[in-house]
Write a protein that holds these residues in place. Structure first.
Motif, PDB file in Angstrom:
ATOM      1  N   GLU A  97       2.253  13.176  10.320  1.00 16.05           N
ATOM      2  CA  GLU A  97       2.768  14.536  10.126  1.00 16.05           C
ATOM      3  C   GLU A  97       1.915  15.552  10.872  1.00 16.05           C
ATOM      4  N   GLN A  98       0.590  15.346  10.861  1.00 18.90           N
ATOM      5  CA  GLN A  98      -0.291  16.268  11.582  1.00 18.90           C
ATOM      6  C   GLN A  98      -0.095  16.178  13.087  1.00 18.90           C
ATOM      7  N   VAL A 158       2.115   2.974  10.174  1.00 18.62           N
ATOM      8  CA  VAL A 158       2.057   3.631   8.867  1.00 18.62           C
ATOM      9  C   VAL A 158       1.854   2.560   7.798  1.00 18.62           C
ATOM     10  N   ASN A 176      -0.255   3.324   4.920  1.00 17.47           N
ATOM     11  CA  ASN A 176      -0.587   3.956   3.642  1.00 17.47           C
ATOM     12  C   ASN A 176      -0.331   5.463   3.733  1.00 17.47           C
ATOM     13  N   GLU A 177      -0.621   6.170   2.658  1.00 16.77           N
ATOM     14  CA  GLU A 177      -0.349   7.608   2.620  1.00 16.77           C
ATOM     15  C   GLU A 177      -1.200   8.375   3.637  1.00 16.77           C
ATOM     16  N   ALA A 178      -2.419   7.920   3.876  1.00 16.06           N
ATOM     17  CA  ALA A 178      -3.268   8.597   4.863  1.00 16.06           C
ATOM     18  C   ALA A 178      -2.636   8.517   6.253  1.00 16.06           C
ATOM     19  N   ASP A 179      -2.069   7.363   6.580  1.00 12.84           N
ATOM     20  CA  ASP A 179      -1.383   7.222   7.863  1.00 12.84           C
ATOM     21  C   ASP A 179      -0.176   8.154   7.935  1.00 12.84           C
ATOM     22  N   ARG A 180       0.551   8.241   6.833  1.00  9.62           N
ATOM     23  CA  ARG A 180       1.731   9.106   6.823  1.00  9.62           C
ATOM     24  C   ARG A 180       1.329  10.558   7.090  1.00  9.62           C
ATOM     25  N   GLN A 181       0.236  10.994   6.468  1.00  9.10           N
ATOM     26  CA  GLN A 181      -0.235  12.361   6.691  1.00  9.10           C
ATOM     27  C   GLN A 181      -0.706  12.557   8.128  1.00  9.10           C
ATOM     28  N   ALA A 182      -1.322  11.515   8.701  1.00  7.71           N
ATOM     29  CA  ALA A 182      -1.782  11.608  10.089  1.00  7.71           C
ATOM     30  C   ALA A 182      -0.609  11.791  11.036  1.00  7.71           C
ATOM     31  N   ARG A 208       0.814  -1.217   0.000  1.00  4.57           N
ATOM     32  CA  ARG A 208       0.000   0.000   0.000  1.00  4.57           C
ATOM     33  C   ARG A 208       0.849   1.270   0.000  1.00  4.57           C
TER      34      ARG A 208
END
Length: 210
Positions: A195-196, A185, A187-193, A13
């Motif tokens: 970072e936030q 982590v 997927n990309e959504a997890d990566r963005q989470a 993913r």
């Protein structure tokens, strides 16, 4: 107190890249996990590799933290396969084993120390600790040498989850408010989470950035 880090996945993913080499603050997620375990006094530590094994070893992180590489020749068989391979590589007679995932960016030495304290103070008769955040299971998991022996004595489908189902009375569900035990982590959504939450970007090494 031994440790295992599971890092054999394909990262399907995430573009079939080794998620554990994502960099946070200049350090890979795998190195952060090894650092947390080592500084908490967990030794020896094995890292189960499968897909991307050569690239992960090339990074040099296992050597820096004196972690033993354990190769799973059939990583697509899943977590149970990797867990069993890793446990077989650890010495017998350990008091307990910490089993961690290679892609949990918020696990640090304090998080591991809290787990180990909770395990030391676990209710009488329990042999496996799993953190729970708002009723949901997290990682890393800690279990006794007795559980390790029973898992290895079982068939090829016996892992930590299967052991828990067979011995619910011996499982300590440690409730904690700290969400870092739940975050990995995938997927990309997890990566963005991540970072936030942290304000830090998770970046790929140059050769994996595409």
């Amino acid at each position: 107190m031994g440790g295992l880090v599971l890092a054999a996945g394909a990262g399907s993913r995430m573009g079939y890249r080794p998620k554990c080499l994502l960099q946070q603050g200049g350090m890979s997620l795998l190195e952060r996990q090894l650092q947390a375990l080592a500084l908490a006094g967990v030794t020896p530590i094995g890292v189960v590799l499968g897909h991307h094994a050569e690239r992960i070893l090339q990074d040099g992180v296992l050597a820096r933290w004196a972690a033993q590489p354990v190769r799973n020749p059939q990583p697509d068989d899943g977590h149970v396969s990797s867990l069993r391979m890793g446990l077989k590589a650890l010495p017998r007679g350990l008091d307990a084993v910490v089993v961690a995932l290679a892609d949990q960016p918020l696990i640090d030495v304090q998080a591991v120390q809290a787990l180990l304290r909770a395990f030391a103070q676990r209710p009488s008769g329990t042999q496996l600790l799993q953190p729970k955040v708002q009723g949901l299971p997290g990682n890393p998991v800690v279990f006794s040498g007795k559980v390790m022996a029973q898992i290895l004595a079982g068939d090829d489908l016996m892992g930590a989850r299967q052991w828990q189902l067979a011995h619910p009375e011996a499982v300590y569900h440690w409730e904690t408010p700290h969400g870092h035990y739940r975050l990995d982590v995938d997927n990309e959504a997890d990566r963005q989470a991540v970072e936030q939450l942290t304000g830090q970007s998770l970046r790929w090494p140059h050769d994996l950035d595409r």
